[in-house]
Design a protein around this motif. Structure first.
Motif, PDB file in Angstrom:
ATOM      1  N   ILE A  75     -58.029 114.119 -93.285  1.00 39.56           N
ATOM      2  CA  ILE A  75     -58.361 115.479 -92.841  1.00 39.56           C
ATOM      3  C   ILE A  75     -59.556 116.016 -93.638  1.00 39.56           C
ATOM      4  CG2 ILE A  75     -57.531 117.864 -92.705  1.00 39.56           C
ATOM      5  CD1 ILE A  75     -54.717 116.749 -92.217  1.00 39.56           C
ATOM      6  N   VAL A  76     -59.510 115.810 -94.946  1.00 31.29           N
ATOM      7  CA  VAL A  76     -60.588 116.316 -95.799  1.00 31.29           C
ATOM      8  C   VAL A  76     -61.917 115.630 -95.443  1.00 31.29           C
ATOM      9  CG1 VAL A  76     -61.414 116.313 -98.188  1.00 31.29           C
ATOM     10  CG2 VAL A  76     -59.100 117.072 -97.671  1.00 31.29           C
ATOM     11  N   ARG A  77     -61.833 114.355 -95.118  1.00 26.98           N
ATOM     12  CA  ARG A  77     -63.045 113.628 -94.708  1.00 26.98           C
ATOM     13  C   ARG A  77     -63.643 114.278 -93.444  1.00 26.98           C
ATOM     14  NH1 ARG A  77     -62.284 107.494 -94.495  1.00 26.98           N
ATOM     15  NH2 ARG A  77     -63.354 107.591 -96.496  1.00 26.98           N
ATOM     16  N   ILE A  78     -62.784 114.576 -92.494  1.00 32.70           N
ATOM     17  CA  ILE A  78     -63.270 115.219 -91.261  1.00 32.70           C
ATOM     18  C   ILE A  78     -63.886 116.578 -91.586  1.00 32.70           C
ATOM     19  CG2 ILE A  78     -62.591 116.183 -89.022  1.00 32.70           C
ATOM     20  CD1 ILE A  78     -60.386 114.071 -88.901  1.00 32.70           C
ATOM     21  N   LYS A  79     -63.191 117.330 -92.419  1.00 36.96           N
ATOM     22  CA  LYS A  79     -63.708 118.653 -92.777  1.00 36.96           C
ATOM     23  C   LYS A  79     -65.090 118.527 -93.400  1.00 36.96           C
ATOM     24  CE  LYS A  79     -59.411 121.236 -93.632  1.00 36.96           C
ATOM     25  NZ  LYS A  79     -58.591 121.898 -94.647  1.00 36.96           N
ATOM     26  N   SER A  80     -65.268 117.524 -94.223  1.00 38.33           N
ATOM     27  CA  SER A  80     -66.547 117.452 -94.925  1.00 38.33           C
ATOM     28  C   SER A  80     -67.676 117.013 -93.978  1.00 38.33           C
ATOM     29  CB  SER A  80     -66.427 116.589 -96.186  1.00 38.33           C
ATOM     30  OG  SER A  80     -66.875 115.294 -95.947  1.00 38.33           O
ATOM     31  N   ILE A  81     -67.352 116.173 -93.004  1.00 29.74           N
ATOM     32  CA  ILE A  81     -68.389 115.820 -92.013  1.00 29.74           C
ATOM     33  C   ILE A  81     -68.766 117.062 -91.191  1.00 29.74           C
ATOM     34  CG2 ILE A  81     -68.973 114.350 -90.030  1.00 29.74           C
ATOM     35  CD1 ILE A  81     -66.749 112.426 -90.997  1.00 29.74           C
ATOM     36  N   LEU A  82     -67.740 117.808 -90.819  1.00 27.14           N
ATOM     37  CA  LEU A  82     -68.008 119.006 -90.007  1.00 27.14           C
ATOM     38  C   LEU A  82     -68.851 120.010 -90.785  1.00 27.14           C
ATOM     39  CD1 LEU A  82     -64.530 119.482 -88.284  1.00 27.14           C
ATOM     40  CD2 LEU A  82     -66.648 118.650 -87.241  1.00 27.14           C
ATOM     41  N   LYS A  83     -68.584 120.079 -92.082  1.00 26.50           N
ATOM     42  CA  LYS A  83     -69.328 121.011 -92.909  1.00 26.50           C
ATOM     43  C   LYS A  83     -70.796 120.578 -92.997  1.00 26.50           C
ATOM     44  CE  LYS A  83     -68.702 123.305 -97.276  1.00 26.50           C
ATOM     45  NZ  LYS A  83     -68.473 122.727 -98.583  1.00 26.50           N
ATOM     46  N   LYS A  84     -70.977 119.285 -93.183  1.00 30.06           N
ATOM     47  CA  LYS A  84     -72.340 118.755 -93.255  1.00 30.06           C
ATOM     48  C   LYS A  84     -73.092 119.038 -91.956  1.00 30.06           C
ATOM     49  CE  LYS A  84     -72.981 114.838 -96.032  1.00 30.06           C
ATOM     50  NZ  LYS A  84     -72.483 113.467 -96.075  1.00 30.06           N
ATOM     51  N   TYR A  85     -72.391 118.834 -90.876  1.00 28.97           N
ATOM     52  CA  TYR A  85     -72.995 119.060 -89.551  1.00 28.97           C
ATOM     53  C   TYR A  85     -73.464 120.514 -89.442  1.00 28.97           C
ATOM     54  CZ  TYR A  85     -73.233 119.488 -84.433  1.00 28.97           C
ATOM     55  OH  TYR A  85     -73.638 119.731 -83.138  1.00 28.97           O
ATOM     56  N   GLU A  86     -72.598 121.400 -89.892  1.00 27.51           N
ATOM     57  CA  GLU A  86     -72.941 122.820 -89.851  1.00 27.51           C
ATOM     58  C   GLU A  86     -74.149 123.112 -90.744  1.00 27.51           C
ATOM     59  OE1 GLU A  86     -70.027 125.907 -90.979  1.00 27.51           O
ATOM     60  OE2 GLU A  86     -68.963 125.166 -89.185  1.00 27.51           O
ATOM     61  N   GLU A  87     -74.135 122.521 -91.929  1.00 27.29           N
ATOM     62  CA  GLU A  87     -75.247 122.741 -92.860  1.00 27.29           C
ATOM     63  C   GLU A  87     -76.568 122.241 -92.283  1.00 27.29           C
ATOM     64  OE1 GLU A  87     -72.493 122.422 -96.870  1.00 27.29           O
ATOM     65  OE2 GLU A  87     -73.850 120.774 -96.355  1.00 27.29           O
TER      66      GLU A  87
END
Ligand code: ARG
Length: 588
Positions: A474-486
């Motif tokens: 889950i944390v891995r997914i969250k971090s990809i999504l965050k990067k995408y947003e950034e």
């Protein structure tokens, strides 16, 4: 939303009918040879008998009728008449698109909501929580969440053990230590102090020492039994002490359960239902169900079909004292009166099964419940140490729950610190959240009725079938999504498109199973099915992640589609761990 498998079955049904055969032969299952196909239908073999025709011909006819299907991409007939199926890419992504728009991810609430009482936790007042209570709390909480999510009205009741000899023991031990307390003065008629004459740590020390002494000192034990009797007869000072014991204990218990993310709707206990006993017992006798046997009052509950001896259910001992059984029966009376449940589920150690067989039969026979009130006993196995024996402390005593949890937390903290540099406070917070997942998942991933080995090392590992592994995903997914947003990405409202590679397809197919897994887990009261599902889903996601550069996807629409796929995966995983009773941190 309809289940994917049902949709495929419907498609097959009309194909069977179009080809001239009955739709009932169209049942589709997930393939047991996933290397060959995804779904299969073996109905042609059964149909062959009715139509006196070779199964291969029947299957061929059905396959023909499926030509041009939007739903199936490949239909293959294999000797002697198996029909192997592959779902079409467009249909699969369409299904996920609908799913991502639904707040409940396509799992519909039951059309027949029931009122369900779940009896779990079952701690004994004034005695510290031990590991035996852990399983009841963890499993019961998850069952409560699963049935509630399905749309039932669910009431969780902690059912405190607050009515036994332990109360008498505490009272006399307290009397030895502080004989001048007003509670012991039988003449006293005034108000009693509002403050308890002990703290929780005193209380927790009083009980074990009283219990130990009662095993050696007959007179002391007699006194405790007498005090219990007087308490149960309503002696005022003792009743007041009981209130204090309850207050102090319950405050502490609530804190302990809160640390476990476990929450009860009702904090009722055995003592609450004592007032129901006299009338209940009287009625059972009046109706001729209860009779005297060797001085005791009993109800026969044998049934003709029994293969083993089921002893009569004892209501009152020859001295008139009520028992554990009597209290459980009276609890049923109260529950029926106050909550009118359709179903009562008991999450208790499976060694108590006979007790519940007696209680359920007696309640039914004596008409305490209506004919359609259901009872379900969910007996769980023992939690063992690595030596295969019931979990003990190093000294061989009963392991207290808080020690066990702090062991896990410590190990988790060590692992978290090793994973990346971070501040003390952050590390401690994360260790707490992840540690809880380790304990709960370690328990819930086993079928409840089985014993299992509590293995701190394995449970806290971020690899394999563990809670931390799910959280890492889950944390891995969250971090990809965050990067995408950034990076300025924005995929709101985007469609999930047809898959482009096998691992993407595998992930999609796992996601599409969500509603069917939920339905099954609820029907069978089986949190382990949710664990098995999220393990498969996490594996499918991680394979996809390792094989596909998600943020590097060239085509913009495809990239957005993959982001949507990630969001959907995260949502499904989060709903599932919520039902198991834990949550994911932002970072690990
Ligand atoms: N207090 C009991 C024990 O520790 C468990 C209670 C289970 N629930 C019930 N309704 N009897 O063994």
């Amino acid at each position: 939303m309809k289940k994917l498998l049902d949709l495929i079955t419907e498609e097959m049904e009309s194909a069977f009918e179009k080809a001239g055969y009955a739709g009932k032969y169209a049942r589709v299952t997930l393939s047991n040879r996933p290397d060959l196909c995804e779904y299969q239908c073996n109905g042609a073999m059964a149909a062959a008998k009715e139509y006196h025709k070779a199964p291969f011909l029947i299957a061929g006819g059905v396959a023909e009728a499926l030509e041009g299907s939007d739903l199936l991409e490949e239909v293959q007939v294999v000797n002697p008449g198996f029909i192997n199926l592959k779902i079409s890419a467009g249909f699969l992504s369409g299904y996920l698109n609908q799913m991502q728009q639904e707040e409940r991810l396509g799992y519909e609430k039951t059309e027949k909501p029931k009122t369900i009482i779940i009896d779990y936790g079952g701690p004994n007042v004034a005695k510290p929580l031990h590991v035996g209570h852990l399983r009841s709390a963890i499993i019961g909480e998850s069952i409560k969440r699963i049935t509630r999510f399905a749309g039932h009205k669910v009431i969780g009741d902690v059912h405190l053990g607050d009515w036994g000899l332990q109360m008498g023991l505490i009272i006399i031990e307290l009397r030895e230590r502080k004989p001048t307390l007003v509670y012991f003065d039988p003449e006293y008629e005034g108000e009693y102090p509002a403050e308890a004459p002990f703290t929780i740590s005193e209380l927790e020390e009083i009980y074990p020492s009283a219990s130990a002494r009662s095993k050696e000192d007959e007179a002391y034990k007699e006194a405790a039994m007498q005090a219990t009797f007087e308490l149960q007869q309503g002696r005022r000072g003792y009743q007041e002490l009981l209130k204090h014991i309850l207050n102090v204990s319950v405050t502490d218990l609530k804190q302990n359960y809160a640390n476990l993310n476990v929450e009860f709707d009702l904090w009722k206990g055995e003592s609450d239902v004592q007032p129901y006993i006299p009338a209940m017992v009287q009625e059972m006798a009046d109706k001729g169900y209860a009779y005297k046997s060797d001085g005791a009052l009993v109800v026969d509950i044998k049934e003709e079909t029994d293969t083993k001896e089921i002893p009569p259910c004892m209501l009152l001992k020859s001295d008139g004292a009520s028992l554990y059984t009597t209290t459980d029966l009276a609890t049923i009376v109260e529950r029926m009166k106050l909550y009118h449940p359709d179903e009562m589920i008991y999450v208790v150690d499976k060694r108590q099964e006979m007790h519940f067989v007696q209680v359920f039969r007696c309640a039914r026979k004596c008409g305490l419940v209506t004919e359609d009130t259901a009872f379900r006993f969910l007996g769980f196995g023992t939690m063992n140490g690595k030596d295969g024996k019931p979990f003990k402390t190093r000294e061989g005593g009963v392991m207290r729950l808080e020690y066990l949890l702090s062991d896990i937390n410590e190990e988790m903290l060590k692992k978290i610190r090793e994973s990346r540099p971070m501040g003390e406070e952050e590390a401690a917070d994360i260790a707490k959240v992840v540690g809880l997942s380790a304990v709960k998942y370690g328990d819930l991933s086993n079928q409840a009725s089985k014993d299992y080995v509590f293995d701190v090392d394995r449970f806290t590992s971020s690899e394999g079938n563990t809670g931390p592994y799910i959280l890492y995903t889950i944390v891995r997914i969250k971090s990809i999504l965050k990067k995408y947003e950034e990076q300025g990405g924005q995929a709101d409202g985007a469609d999930i498109l047809a898959y482009e590679n096998e691992s993407e397809k595998a992930l999609m197919r796992e996601l599409a199973r969500f509603n069917s897994v939920m339905e099954n887990a609820c029907e069978e009261l089986a949190p382990h099915k949710i664990c098995a599902y999220i393990y498969d889903l996490a594996n499918a996601f991680n394979k996809f992640y390792h094989e596909t550069s998600i943020l590097g996807t060239e085509e913009e629409a495809q990239k957005k589609s993959r982001i949507r796929l990630l969001i959907l995966t995260r949502r499904v995983l989060e709903v599932c761990i919520g039902l198991l009773g834990f949550e994911a941190p932002e970072r690990m």
